[in-house]
Motif scaffolding. Structure first.
Motif, mmCIF file in Angstrom:
data_model
loop_
_atom_site.group_PDB
_atom_site.id
_atom_site.type_symbol
_atom_site.label_atom_id
_atom_site.label_comp_id
_atom_site.label_asym_id
_atom_site.label_seq_id
_atom_site.Cartn_x
_atom_site.Cartn_y
_atom_site.Cartn_z
ATOM 1 N N PRO A 202 -7.777 8.668 4.455
ATOM 2 C CA PRO A 202 -8.242 7.410 5.025
ATOM 3 C C PRO A 202 -7.757 6.159 4.139
ATOM 4 O O PRO A 202 -7.989 5.198 4.933
ATOM 5 N N VAL A 203 -6.903 6.062 3.255
ATOM 6 C CA VAL A 203 -6.560 5.001 2.778
ATOM 7 C C VAL A 203 -5.177 4.485 3.577
ATOM 8 O O VAL A 203 -4.611 3.494 3.679
ATOM 9 N N GLY A 204 -4.710 5.491 4.664
ATOM 10 C CA GLY A 204 -3.881 5.190 5.522
ATOM 11 C C GLY A 204 -2.318 5.119 5.131
ATOM 12 O O GLY A 204 -1.427 4.455 5.730
ATOM 13 N N ARG A 205 -2.056 5.635 3.918
ATOM 14 C CA ARG A 205 -0.550 5.939 3.478
ATOM 15 C C ARG A 205 -0.309 7.239 2.732
ATOM 16 O O ARG A 205 -1.480 7.754 2.349
ATOM 17 N N LEU A 206 1.074 7.329 2.452
ATOM 18 C CA LEU A 206 1.064 8.255 1.542
ATOM 19 C C LEU A 206 0.965 7.859 0.354
ATOM 20 O O LEU A 206 1.129 6.655 -0.114
ATOM 21 N N GLY A 207 0.732 8.813 -0.809
ATOM 22 C CA GLY A 207 0.793 8.463 -2.183
ATOM 23 C C GLY A 207 2.162 8.425 -2.662
ATOM 24 O O GLY A 207 3.131 8.630 -2.063
ATOM 25 N N GLU A 208 2.643 7.648 -3.750
ATOM 26 C CA GLU A 208 3.932 7.441 -4.410
ATOM 27 C C GLU A 208 3.950 8.395 -5.768
ATOM 28 O O GLU A 208 3.014 8.439 -6.589
ATOM 29 N N PRO A 209 5.206 9.159 -5.797
ATOM 30 C CA PRO A 209 5.206 9.750 -7.052
ATOM 31 C C PRO A 209 4.835 9.094 -8.248
ATOM 32 O O PRO A 209 4.147 9.551 -9.318
ATOM 33 N N GLU A 210 5.128 7.723 -8.594
ATOM 34 C CA GLU A 210 4.688 6.886 -9.667
ATOM 35 C C GLU A 210 3.122 7.025 -9.767
ATOM 36 O O GLU A 210 3.017 6.553 -10.896
ATOM 37 N N GLU A 211 2.622 7.276 -8.909
ATOM 38 C CA GLU A 211 1.168 7.037 -8.862
ATOM 39 C C GLU A 211 0.674 8.313 -9.836
ATOM 40 O O GLU A 211 -0.352 8.332 -10.582
ATOM 41 N N ILE A 212 1.169 9.358 -9.371
ATOM 42 C CA ILE A 212 0.918 10.636 -10.228
ATOM 43 C C ILE A 212 1.381 10.368 -11.518
ATOM 44 O O ILE A 212 0.653 10.906 -12.597
ATOM 45 N N ALA A 213 2.514 10.151 -11.681
ATOM 46 C CA ALA A 213 3.133 9.816 -13.055
ATOM 47 C C ALA A 213 2.269 9.096 -14.119
ATOM 48 O O ALA A 213 2.167 9.390 -15.090
ATOM 49 N N ARG A 214 1.738 8.006 -13.563
ATOM 50 C CA ARG A 214 0.821 7.188 -14.612
ATOM 51 C C ARG A 214 -0.474 7.875 -14.998
ATOM 52 O O ARG A 214 -0.925 7.672 -15.937
#
Length: 241
Positions: A202-214
């Protein structure tokens, strides 16, 4: 020297982002990897983070590898079980080898890594165990019966160990990423990515690895001491549990 954190599968993709984020947060980081020596060497050259090679599917190799890390860096206080593989096939075509390889790495690997470290955490009355599961362990995915089963199992062991570790000051949590823009995901055919995968998010994009890291850095911190047995779901509103 900060607390020692060990990240499995810690030299590429989400694992690399986690290793770097923990280092930046002041941890002394050890990154485990299984097979790509060239990538591991470049990772160390670029980041200064030391790497150790062993398969998380092998209990004795895990025990020996952990002992080497602790002999050099000190007791492991933060464990991030990130290592994982895929061997996708529709169930009627899936071989016993494809099933076993994924279960042995993605589920038994969590046991193999956590079990040797757990007694030291109990003795010191502090520990952080963070298991990287998957949105497909929450909702299931066609063609990934092995992967979905293993990642669902990671959530189960997280909840059980959270109860066992609570009185010893050990927190155990899971993170279930959705589709993250790693090298592997971005290698998917652009048409498939744009027409079949991203429209599910729904947010219309892939997540970024750094978002998981945080998220990992938070769960590893003292501020997260009341979080245990939790499942964080950074998936862009793709699935709710």
């Amino acid at each position: 020297m900060g607390r020692v954190a060990l990240v499995t599968g810690g030299t590429r993709g989400i694992g690399a982002a986690i290793s770097i984020a923990l280092k930046d947060a002041g941890y002394t980081v050890a990154a485990n990897y299984a097979g790509n020596d060239e990538a591991a060497a470049k990772f160390t050259e670029d980041t200064g983070i030391k790497t150790w090679k062993w398969s998380v599917a092998d209990y004795d190799a895990c025990k020996d590898g952990i002992a080497k890390v602790e002999a050099e860096l000190g007791p492991i206080e933060v464990l991030v079980n990130n290592a994982g593989i895929t061997r996708d096939a529709m169930f009627h075509r899936m071989t016993p080898e494809q099933w076993s390889e994924v279960i042995n790495t993605n589920l038994s690997g969590v046991f193999n890594m956590t079990h040797p470290i757990w007694p030291g955490m109990r003795e010191r009355k502090f520990g952080r165990v963070i298991n990287i599961s998957s949105v497909n362990g929450q909702k299931g995915q066609a063609g990934q019966a092995n992967y979905s089963a293993a990642k669902a199992g990671d959530i189960g062991i997280t909840r059980a160990l959270a109860q066992e570790g609570a009185r010893a000051g050990i927190t155990v949590n899971a993170i279930c990423p959705g589709y993250i823009g790693t090298e592997m995901v971005r290698a998917i055919d652009e048409k498939v990515l744009n027409e079949r995968i991203i429209p599910q998010i729904p947010v219309g994009r892939l997540g970024e690895p750094e978002e998981i890291a945080r998220a990992v850095v938070f769960l590893a911190s003292d501020d997260a001491g009341f979080f245990s047995g939790s499942t964080l779901s950074p998936n862009g509103a793709q699935f709710f549990s």
